[in-house]
Design an enzyme around this catalytic site. Structure first.
Site, PDB file in Angstrom:
ATOM      1  N   ASP A   1       0.823  -1.207   0.000  1.00 63.89           N
ATOM      2  CA  ASP A   1       0.000   0.000   0.000  1.00 63.89           C
ATOM      3  C   ASP A   1       0.859   1.260   0.000  1.00 63.89           C
ATOM      4  OD1 ASP A   1       0.939  -0.537   2.558  1.00 63.89           O
ATOM      5  OD2 ASP A   1      -1.025  -0.836   3.436  1.00 63.89           O
TER       6      ASP A   1
ATOM      7  N   ASN B 151      -7.891  -2.430  14.060  1.00 55.86           N
ATOM      8  CA  ASN B 151      -9.283  -2.577  13.605  1.00 55.86           C
ATOM      9  C   ASN B 151      -9.458  -3.762  12.654  1.00 55.86           C
ATOM     10  OD1 ASN B 151      -8.090  -1.719  11.255  1.00 55.86           O
ATOM     11  ND2 ASN B 151      -9.225   0.196  11.083  1.00 55.86           N
TER      12      ASN B 151
ATOM     13  N   HIS C 292      -7.621  -4.421   9.908  1.00 57.89           N
ATOM     14  CA  HIS C 292      -7.272  -4.237   8.497  1.00 57.89           C
ATOM     15  C   HIS C 292      -6.018  -5.023   8.126  1.00 57.89           C
ATOM     16  CE1 HIS C 292      -4.761  -0.303   9.298  1.00 57.89           C
ATOM     17  NE2 HIS C 292      -3.960  -1.338   9.290  1.00 57.89           N
TER      18      HIS C 292
HETATM   19  C1  F6R Z   1       1.131  -1.291   6.040  1.00 58.32           C
HETATM   20  C2  F6R Z   1       0.163  -2.348   6.311  1.00 58.32           C
HETATM   21  C3  F6R Z   1      -0.713  -2.254   7.513  1.00 58.32           C
HETATM   22  C4  F6R Z   1       0.063  -2.530   8.803  1.00 58.32           C
HETATM   23  C5  F6R Z   1      -0.863  -2.434  10.006  1.00 58.32           C
HETATM   24  C6  F6R Z   1      -0.118  -2.654  11.310  1.00 58.32           C
HETATM   25  O1  F6R Z   1       1.864  -1.561   4.878  1.00 58.32           O
HETATM   26  O2  F6R Z   1       0.069  -3.256   5.576  1.00 58.32           O
HETATM   27  O3  F6R Z   1      -1.778  -3.160   7.391  1.00 58.32           O
HETATM   28  O4  F6R Z   1       0.608  -3.817   8.739  1.00 58.32           O
HETATM   29  O5  F6R Z   1      -1.455  -1.177  10.030  1.00 58.32           O
HETATM   30  O6  F6R Z   1       0.766  -1.608  11.496  1.00 58.32           O
HETATM   31  P1  F6R Z   1       1.735  -1.566  12.764  1.00 58.32           P
HETATM   32  O7  F6R Z   1       2.684  -2.668  12.570  1.00 58.32           O
HETATM   33  O8  F6R Z   1       2.373  -0.213  12.686  1.00 58.32           O
HETATM   34  O9  F6R Z   1       0.880  -1.759  13.964  1.00 58.32           O
END
Ligand code: F6R
Length: 258
Positions: A67, A136, A138
């Protein structure tokens, strides 16, 4: 889903790094899907350490990042391209021509998302997709309510995600509200998914992903449909799992892995 519960963050990161290193050694031309975020930083550090001690080369590895923020130039300090340069690419022998990103600053964002989908298809699909999970639920930036069949597209970021990522922006008012992200369907097309989650903040999302119903409210739950997903957790991220005893029984001895 294969669920590995490690005693702490260090052990979970080591286990994920081992999986990734084995893939690079066994398939030097592998196509990797990569994630960003805080969870991945120690993992990239660990894989770099392994690459030195085990003489691993990344020169023929292709990468596709999951992303990117909309509206950020590539060289912006908070762009995911900058992140990847800082934490991984500049420290190893990656071929820049084989590292791929969504261009969140493209003039035509719809065209950009189809370019990315086509590029992934043209190289034969992703062999191993690395994932983190948002609080959440995602994956990538597929926020709750994302279609579980979605392809790479523009996605509006939730307030939870904006809050979690605001530290990377000096001026919060200039933080992008939109992202480009591989879709849930795009992720599910990968031949293998490896999701790493550490810390208690992820416990609820992890439990919903593994034991909850498959629902767009928790996009990560779509991984229940994936035939080859490995979830690597530390003790804290596994805290809310109801069937924890079973996962530990299925993979005995994993708690000794360092
Ligand atoms: C970013 C991505 C997101 C992160 C998620 C967790 O490229 O794919 O889905 O993996 O937001 O982020 P952290 O590790 O910062 O808690």
């Amino acid at each position: 889903m294969k669920i590995l519960i490690l005693p702490d963050k260090t052990a979970a990161v080591s286990s994920a790094a081992r999986t990734l290193a084995d893939k690079v050694r066994d398939q030097p031309t592998a196509i990797l899907g990569l994630a960003t975020g805080e969870t991945m930083i120690p993992l990239y550090r660990a894989i770099l350490e392994i690459s030195v001690t085990e003489f691993l080369s990344f020169s023929k590895i292709s990468t596709f990042n999951l992303d990117e923020y909309v509206g950020l130039p590539f060289d912006h300090s908070a762009s995911f391209r900058t992140y990847m340069q800082n934490w991984l690419f500049q420290h190893a022998d990656f071929n820049p021509e084989l590292t791929h990103f969504l261009d969140g600053d493209a003039k035509d964002l719809i065209l950009e998302t189809s370019r990315y989908e086509k590029l992934i298809a043209d190289v034969g699909g992703i062999d191993l997709q690395l994932l983190g999970i948002g609080e959440n639920g995602h994956i990538g930036f597929n926020e709750p309510s994302s279609s579980l069949a979605s392809r790479t597209r523009i996605k509006t970021l939730t307030k939870t995600t904006l809050e979690a990522n605001k530290i990377h922006f000096k001026d919060i008012k200039k933080m992008p509200l939109y992202s480009l992200t591989m879709g849930v369907g795009t992720i599910l097309d990968s031949r293998q998914c490896v999701l790493l989650a550490t810390g208690s903040k992820k416990a609820s999302a992890v439990a919903q992903m593994i034991e909850g119903p498959v629902t767009a409210t928790c996009p990560a739950s779509a991984l229940q449909f994936h035939p080859n997903t490995l979830v690597i957790l530390d003790d804290q991220a596994a805290r809310d799992l109801k069937m924890r005893d079973y996962y530990e029984y299925v993979h005995p001895g994993i708690n000794n892995v360092t």
